[in-house]
Design a protein around this motif. Structure first.
Motif, PDB file in Angstrom:
ATOM      1  N   ALA A 207     -65.884  86.942 -34.490  1.00  0.00           N
ATOM      2  CA  ALA A 207     -66.100  88.051 -33.563  1.00  0.00           C
ATOM      3  C   ALA A 207     -65.566  87.716 -32.175  1.00  0.00           C
ATOM      4  N   LYS A 208     -65.745  86.484 -31.752  1.00  0.00           N
ATOM      5  CA  LYS A 208     -65.181  86.063 -30.475  1.00  0.00           C
ATOM      6  C   LYS A 208     -63.661  86.130 -30.504  1.00  0.00           C
ATOM      7  N   MET A 209     -63.064  85.637 -31.595  1.00  0.00           N
ATOM      8  CA  MET A 209     -61.608  85.702 -31.752  1.00  0.00           C
ATOM      9  C   MET A 209     -61.106  87.134 -31.671  1.00  0.00           C
ATOM     10  N   ALA A 210     -61.882  88.067 -32.236  1.00  0.00           N
ATOM     11  CA  ALA A 210     -61.460  89.466 -32.292  1.00  0.00           C
ATOM     12  C   ALA A 210     -61.665  90.198 -30.981  1.00  0.00           C
ATOM     13  N   GLY A 211     -62.354  89.582 -30.030  1.00  0.00           N
ATOM     14  CA  GLY A 211     -62.545  90.206 -28.725  1.00  0.00           C
ATOM     15  C   GLY A 211     -63.783  91.066 -28.609  1.00  0.00           C
ATOM     16  N   ALA A 212     -64.824  90.813 -29.400  1.00  0.00           N
ATOM     17  CA  ALA A 212     -66.063  91.581 -29.293  1.00  0.00           C
ATOM     18  C   ALA A 212     -66.678  91.394 -27.898  1.00  0.00           C
ATOM     19  N   LYS A 213     -67.230  92.479 -27.364  1.00  0.00           N
ATOM     20  CA  LYS A 213     -67.834  92.392 -26.034  1.00  0.00           C
ATOM     21  C   LYS A 213     -69.284  91.929 -26.093  1.00  0.00           C
ATOM     22  N   ASP A 214     -69.944  92.173 -27.220  1.00  0.00           N
ATOM     23  CA  ASP A 214     -71.354  91.811 -27.365  1.00  0.00           C
ATOM     24  C   ASP A 214     -71.539  91.213 -28.749  1.00  0.00           C
ATOM     25  N   ILE A 215     -71.893  89.933 -28.789  1.00  0.00           N
ATOM     26  CA  ILE A 215     -72.104  89.211 -30.050  1.00  0.00           C
ATOM     27  C   ILE A 215     -73.520  88.666 -30.014  1.00  0.00           C
ATOM     28  N   VAL A 216     -74.398  89.247 -30.820  1.00  0.00           N
ATOM     29  CA  VAL A 216     -75.805  88.868 -30.829  1.00  0.00           C
ATOM     30  C   VAL A 216     -76.085  88.023 -32.066  1.00  0.00           C
ATOM     31  N   ALA A 217     -76.637  86.837 -31.865  1.00  0.00           N
ATOM     32  CA  ALA A 217     -77.013  85.972 -32.982  1.00  0.00           C
ATOM     33  C   ALA A 217     -78.530  85.923 -33.083  1.00  0.00           C
ATOM     34  N   VAL A 218     -79.032  86.083 -34.317  1.00  0.00           N
ATOM     35  CA  VAL A 218     -80.477  86.064 -34.569  1.00  0.00           C
ATOM     36  C   VAL A 218     -80.770  84.978 -35.589  1.00  0.00           C
ATOM     37  N   ASP A 219     -81.729  84.110 -35.280  1.00  0.00           N
ATOM     38  CA  ASP A 219     -82.116  83.052 -36.216  1.00  0.00           C
ATOM     39  C   ASP A 219     -83.519  82.604 -35.874  1.00  0.00           C
ATOM     40  N   LEU A 220     -84.153  81.891 -36.806  1.00  0.00           N
ATOM     41  CA  LEU A 220     -85.500  81.373 -36.578  1.00  0.00           C
ATOM     42  C   LEU A 220     -85.483  80.048 -35.834  1.00  0.00           C
ATOM     43  N   HIS A 221     -84.348  79.368 -35.828  1.00  0.00           N
ATOM     44  CA  HIS A 221     -84.263  78.026 -35.243  1.00  0.00           C
ATOM     45  C   HIS A 221     -83.512  78.063 -33.921  1.00  0.00           C
ATOM     46  N   LYS A 222     -84.180  77.642 -32.853  1.00  0.00           N
ATOM     47  CA  LYS A 222     -83.552  77.672 -31.536  1.00  0.00           C
ATOM     48  C   LYS A 222     -82.332  76.763 -31.473  1.00  0.00           C
ATOM     49  N   SER A 223     -82.342  75.670 -32.248  1.00  0.00           N
ATOM     50  CA  SER A 223     -81.194  74.764 -32.240  1.00  0.00           C
ATOM     51  C   SER A 223     -79.949  75.470 -32.776  1.00  0.00           C
ATOM     52  N   ARG A 224     -80.125  76.317 -33.799  1.00  0.00           N
ATOM     53  CA  ARG A 224     -78.994  77.077 -34.337  1.00  0.00           C
ATOM     54  C   ARG A 224     -78.489  78.092 -33.306  1.00  0.00           C
ATOM     55  N   LEU A 225     -79.423  78.668 -32.561  1.00  0.00           N
ATOM     56  CA  LEU A 225     -79.028  79.655 -31.553  1.00  0.00           C
ATOM     57  C   LEU A 225     -78.274  79.008 -30.401  1.00  0.00           C
ATOM     58  N   THR A 226     -78.623  77.777 -30.096  1.00  0.00           N
ATOM     59  CA  THR A 226     -77.880  77.046 -29.072  1.00  0.00           C
ATOM     60  C   THR A 226     -76.431  76.861 -29.489  1.00  0.00           C
ATOM     61  N   ILE A 227     -76.228  76.489 -30.749  1.00  0.00           N
ATOM     62  CA  ILE A 227     -74.867  76.328 -31.265  1.00  0.00           C
ATOM     63  C   ILE A 227     -74.143  77.665 -31.281  1.00  0.00           C
ATOM     64  N   ALA A 228     -74.853  78.728 -31.679  1.00  0.00           N
ATOM     65  CA  ALA A 228     -74.242  80.060 -31.702  1.00  0.00           C
ATOM     66  C   ALA A 228     -73.729  80.450 -30.321  1.00  0.00           C
ATOM     67  N   GLY A 327     -57.211  75.791 -31.825  1.00  0.00           N
ATOM     68  CA  GLY A 327     -58.429  75.625 -31.035  1.00  0.00           C
ATOM     69  C   GLY A 327     -59.268  76.879 -30.898  1.00  0.00           C
ATOM     70  N   GLU A 328     -58.949  77.919 -31.682  1.00  0.00           N
ATOM     71  CA  GLU A 328     -59.653  79.195 -31.561  1.00  0.00           C
ATOM     72  C   GLU A 328     -60.791  79.365 -32.555  1.00  0.00           C
ATOM     73  N   PHE A 329     -60.873  78.482 -33.540  1.00  0.00           N
ATOM     74  CA  PHE A 329     -61.847  78.664 -34.618  1.00  0.00           C
ATOM     75  C   PHE A 329     -62.402  77.290 -35.012  1.00  0.00           C
ATOM     76  N   PRO A 330     -63.285  76.714 -34.194  1.00  0.00           N
ATOM     77  CA  PRO A 330     -63.738  75.322 -34.394  1.00  0.00           C
ATOM     78  C   PRO A 330     -64.809  75.169 -35.469  1.00  0.00           C
TER      79      PRO A 330
END
Length: 365
Positions: A207-228, A327-330
């Motif tokens: 989604a970032k590569m495609a130029g989305a203006k708003d990318i919302v990530a939802v998860d139960l683990h805060k560590s995963r959200l940090t990576i997101a 470097g666009e898709f790590p």
């Protein structure tokens, strides 16, 4: 020529993986023998422990990469020595395959989910001569060697770290493909991704590569959200937050897209509620959970179940590799490597969520 090799065999839903010596049969005309360099452990592999126990006793694994060792007489797409990524099987002859949509192949179930070859047989046996199912997603790559059809293999550059490319065959392809090929997200649009595992985080990066203006990530683990957040999410929300849908829509009428990777009924319902008129919801999880709702909840919306990102691996995997090299898709940031003999630990860590994408390394990738 028959091949003696070692595979991680699962004999019953309750058993652990056991490294066993097995024998692979002679190649058919369109088959390829691949020495596996790396293979991802995917949650779908765990389905053999529950709803898909017909795969046992057998060899799982469906995110392989490696080096071609031998080819059948009719193979013209690769040769011995080629580096390849393995993906799902398809017939190449049905209408969907001819339209470049092999993930909806008319024979997808038979070729990928039975563990058997198209003729119903297998090409692996244990030391007692008993058959082992070895065509899970057309590859069964929890092994030092795998027999696949030439349509399963995608040739890649020889100087790339092969073991890191393994998850591109399924999980990473599913997440990125759903955003870029199925939903066709455009610059300035918005998306919410439920589940920040390998599939969900691949979707965030796409989604970032495609130029989305708003990318919302939802998860139960805060560590995963940090990576997101590090990978491109503009907002992150803990899945247990009250008024979750209201937080996702943030006072608006709804997002353009919702992508659920969890397969949990309540979460899929939230995904439907989070998009506005004209919005699309994509589901991908291999789950036994069901949805039941009044059809008016889909007024002006589209809901679909997407197989392997609606992608053609021959086109999409090289595309993702190119984006990674640039470097666009790590996606490599999601990977934790394990020795092949540590497959049970990889499974446990995958199940617990302590790692995002386990990859078993069988040789120098």
């Amino acid at each position: 020529m028959k091949t003696l090799t070692t595979a991680a065999v699962l004999r019953s839903p309750e058993a652990g993986f056991a490294l066993e010596q097995i024998q692979l049969a002679d190649l058919g005309p369109t088959e390829v023998l691949v020495r596996i360099a790396g293979v991802g452990f995917c949650h779908t592999d765990m389905m053999a422990r529950s709803a898909m126990s017909w795969l046992l006793p057998g060899i799982l694994g469906h995110e392989g990469s490696g080096i071609v060792q031998e080819v059948g007489a009719g193979v013209d797409s690769v040769k011995p020595g080629d580096a390849v990524v393995l993906s799902f099987a398809s017939c190449g002859a049905c209408g969907q395959c001819e339209r470049g949509r092999p993930s909806y192949c008319a024979q997808f179930f038979e070729l990928n989910l039975t563990g058997r070859a198209p003729d119903g047989g297998t090409s692996a046996s244990d030391r007692q001569g008993h058959e082992l199912l070895n065509r899970w997603f057309g590859q069964s790559s929890f092994a030092e060697h795998s027999i696949v059809d030439q349509r399963n293999v995608v040739a890649v550059a020889a100087d790339l770290p092969l073991h890191l490319l393994a998850p591109l065959g399924c999980g990473i392809q599913t997440g990125a493909g759903t955003v870029l090929r199925a939903l066709k997200l455009q610059p300035g649009q918005s998306i919410v991704v439920f589940g920040a595992g390998a599939v969900g985080l691949a979707a965030v990066m796409a989604a970032k590569m495609a130029g989305a203006k708003d990318i919302v990530a939802v998860d139960l683990h805060k560590s995963r959200l940090t990576i997101a957040k590090e990978l491109g999410a503009t907002r992150t929300i803990v899945g247990t937050d009250a008024d979750l849908v209201a937080k996702i829509t943030d006072g608006g009428i709804g997002l353009d897209f919702a992508f659920d990777t969890t397969g949990v009924t309540s979460v899929m319902e939230q995904a439907i509620a989070a998009v506005g008129p004209g919005g699309e919801i994509a589901l991908v999880a291999a789950s036994e959970a069901a949805l039941s709702f009044h059809p008016t909840l889909l007024t002006g919306k589209r809901l679909s179940y997407v197989m392997v990102g609606d992608a053609d691996p021959q086109e999409f995997i090289p595309y993702l590799i190119g984006q990674w090299v640039a470097g666009e898709f790590p996606f490599d940031r999601l990977i934790t490597t394990y020795a092949f003999e540590d497959i049970s630990k990889a499974e446990a860590d995958s199940h617990s969520g302590s790692v995002i994408k386990p990859v078993l390394v069988l040789g120098q990738g």
